[in-house]
Design an enzyme around this catalytic site. Structure first.
Site, PDB file in Angstrom:
ATOM      1  N   HIS A  36       3.205  -7.616   1.889  1.00 54.68           N
ATOM      2  CA  HIS A  36       2.549  -8.506   2.843  1.00 54.68           C
ATOM      3  C   HIS A  36       1.464  -9.342   2.179  1.00 54.68           C
ATOM      4  O   HIS A  36       0.940  -8.985   1.111  1.00 54.68           O
ATOM      5  CB  HIS A  36       1.940  -7.703   3.995  1.00 54.68           C
ATOM      6  CG  HIS A  36       0.897  -6.725   3.536  1.00 54.68           C
ATOM      7  ND1 HIS A  36       1.189  -5.448   3.116  1.00 54.68           N
ATOM      8  CD2 HIS A  36      -0.454  -6.841   3.427  1.00 54.68           C
ATOM      9  CE1 HIS A  36       0.083  -4.824   2.775  1.00 54.68           C
ATOM     10  NE2 HIS A  36      -0.939  -5.653   2.960  1.00 54.68           N
ATOM     11  N   ARG A  47      -1.720  -4.841  -5.975  1.00 49.25           N
ATOM     12  CA  ARG A  47      -1.527  -6.289  -5.991  1.00 49.25           C
ATOM     13  C   ARG A  47      -0.318  -6.608  -6.857  1.00 49.25           C
ATOM     14  O   ARG A  47      -0.237  -6.162  -8.005  1.00 49.25           O
ATOM     15  CB  ARG A  47      -2.785  -6.958  -6.549  1.00 49.25           C
ATOM     16  CG  ARG A  47      -2.784  -8.476  -6.498  1.00 49.25           C
ATOM     17  CD  ARG A  47      -3.991  -9.058  -7.227  1.00 49.25           C
ATOM     18  NE  ARG A  47      -5.246  -8.626  -6.646  1.00 49.25           N
ATOM     19  CZ  ARG A  47      -6.212  -8.012  -7.329  1.00 49.25           C
ATOM     20  NH1 ARG A  47      -6.057  -7.719  -8.610  1.00 49.25           N
ATOM     21  NH2 ARG A  47      -7.328  -7.673  -6.722  1.00 49.25           N
ATOM     22  N   HIS A  54       0.840  -1.199   0.000  1.00 46.15           N
ATOM     23  CA  HIS A  54       0.000   0.000   0.000  1.00 46.15           C
ATOM     24  C   HIS A  54       0.872   1.246   0.000  1.00 46.15           C
ATOM     25  O   HIS A  54       1.928   1.266   0.640  1.00 46.15           O
ATOM     26  CB  HIS A  54      -0.901   0.031   1.235  1.00 46.15           C
ATOM     27  CG  HIS A  54      -1.703  -1.206   1.423  1.00 46.15           C
ATOM     28  ND1 HIS A  54      -2.664  -1.626   0.531  1.00 46.15           N
ATOM     29  CD2 HIS A  54      -1.684  -2.142   2.413  1.00 46.15           C
ATOM     30  CE1 HIS A  54      -3.199  -2.750   0.953  1.00 46.15           C
ATOM     31  NE2 HIS A  54      -2.616  -3.087   2.087  1.00 46.15           N
ATOM     32  N   GLU A  74      -1.361  -0.604   8.416  1.00 46.90           N
ATOM     33  CA  GLU A  74      -2.289  -1.508   9.079  1.00 46.90           C
ATOM     34  C   GLU A  74      -1.562  -2.410  10.068  1.00 46.90           C
ATOM     35  O   GLU A  74      -0.331  -2.433  10.129  1.00 46.90           O
ATOM     36  CB  GLU A  74      -3.049  -2.351   8.042  1.00 46.90           C
ATOM     37  CG  GLU A  74      -2.164  -3.167   7.129  1.00 46.90           C
ATOM     38  CD  GLU A  74      -2.920  -3.750   5.942  1.00 46.90           C
ATOM     39  OE1 GLU A  74      -4.073  -4.178   6.106  1.00 46.90           O
ATOM     40  OE2 GLU A  74      -2.333  -3.802   4.845  1.00 46.90           O
TER      41      GLU A  74
END
Length: 328
Positions: free
Chosen positions: A181, A201, A106, A123
């Protein structure tokens, strides 16, 4: 802060069926549904198009952004309201991975603002339960350059340089924007993140899109300058003891997340001007405030404690995850 009173709030969960989703979320939450392959339950969300709706109290039926528009700082805290307006700054999810999720990265706030007019996505994951052999991919195991990254995507060898970790209940993974991740098959976890739906992605095991029958889109070039290429010595976070029954799992400029073990009763007197987003991962509780108002919740349910409540009590036995967004 005004004299406005807002009770602790429950929301209707937003259940999402996905190609990698499993069948654990409904029983974990204690709900009955015909929906299958539920990979995510969005517990508290202000993401446009996926906004949480209040399930209890006088404001039942209102969206989270409408609640913030109505109550402002009394709901989220003065600094949050000044910075984010009617956008709720955190997104809390329960995730059940029956299959491997795609490898992702991200962008940070600056890059996401520039490209998508969005927040970035930092996150964290708290592992609730696993199947034997469950893994988490987080970070790089070997130094690579941006060009080598692109070459490894092209020749299908990227996973060879990604750090793999055995996962166990209670493990904590902090994933700052830029860290590669993926959630491996067999993990049930709670995710706390910035309010953003921007995902690049970069590897997807050759899976085909259910609608088009073609491989799902990769975002190889977009991710190239979003990735943190540094190799770190450790990718699992170590909880920090804060007080009896309370451990700090992660703290950063976007959020602080605690694990709270409750045995019978605990009373809290928040010292920061901020909401608490509480998710029960074990047991059942009654949350009560200084007015005597009570709300029951149990494993798999989440409660938003408004910033205006300067005292609340959890009564019951079990564990909760508590996320706050106290701005620095």
């Amino acid at each position: 802060m005004s004299d406005t009173y807002i009770p602790p709030l429950k929301f209707k969960p937003i259940l999402k069926s996905v190609v990698w989703g499993g069948e654990k979320i409904a029983p974990f939450k204690g709900i009955t549904t015909d929906q299958r392959n539920i990979g995510e339950s969005w517990e508290i969300s202000g993401v446009p198009g996926n906004e949480s709706v209040v399930a209890n109290g006088p404001d039942a039926g209102m969206t989270l952004s409408a609640m913030i528009a109505k109550y402002g700082a009394d709901l989220v805290g003065k600094r949050n309201f000044e910075q984010f307006g009617t956008t709720f700054p955190l997104l809390v999810k329960i995730i059940d991975a029956a299959g491997n999720l795609s490898l992702q990265v991200h962008p940070d706030d600056e890059l996401a603002k520039q490209r998508h007019n969005s927040l970035g996505k930092t996150e964290m994951w708290y592992i609730v339960d696993i199947e034997p052999g469950a893994k988490i991919c987080a970070g790089l195991a070997k130094d690579i350059t941006p060009d080598e990254y692109a070459a490894r995507v092209a020749d299908n060898t990227l996973m060879e340089v990604v750090a793999n970790h055995d996962s166990a209940p209670g493990d904590v993974f902090f994933l700052p924007a830029g860290r590669i991740h993926a959630i491996g098959a067999g993990n049930l976890l709670v995710e706390v993140q910035e309010t953003s739906d921007v995902t690049y992605r970069i590897y997807d095991y050759g899976r085909l899109d259910a609608k088009t029958g073609k491989p799902r889109e990769l975002h190889v070039e977009q991710a190239k300058d979003a990735i943190d290429y540094k190799v770190y010595p450790e990718y699992k976070s170590t909880p920090v003891f804060k007080a009896e029954g309370i451990s700090e799992l992660v703290t950063c400029s976007h959020f602080t997340v605690y694990l709270i073990n409750v045995d019978t009763t605990m009373t809290f007197h928040p010292t920061v001007d901020c909401f608490s987003a509480i998710t029960c991962i074990e047991g059942s509780f009654t949350i009560s405030d200084a007015t005597g108002n009570e709300l029951e919740f149990h494993q798999g349910e989440s409660v938003l404690v408004p910033a205006c409540l300067k005292e609340f009590t959890l009564t019951g036995t079990g564990k909760v995850i508590d996320a706050i967004n106290q701005l620095q």
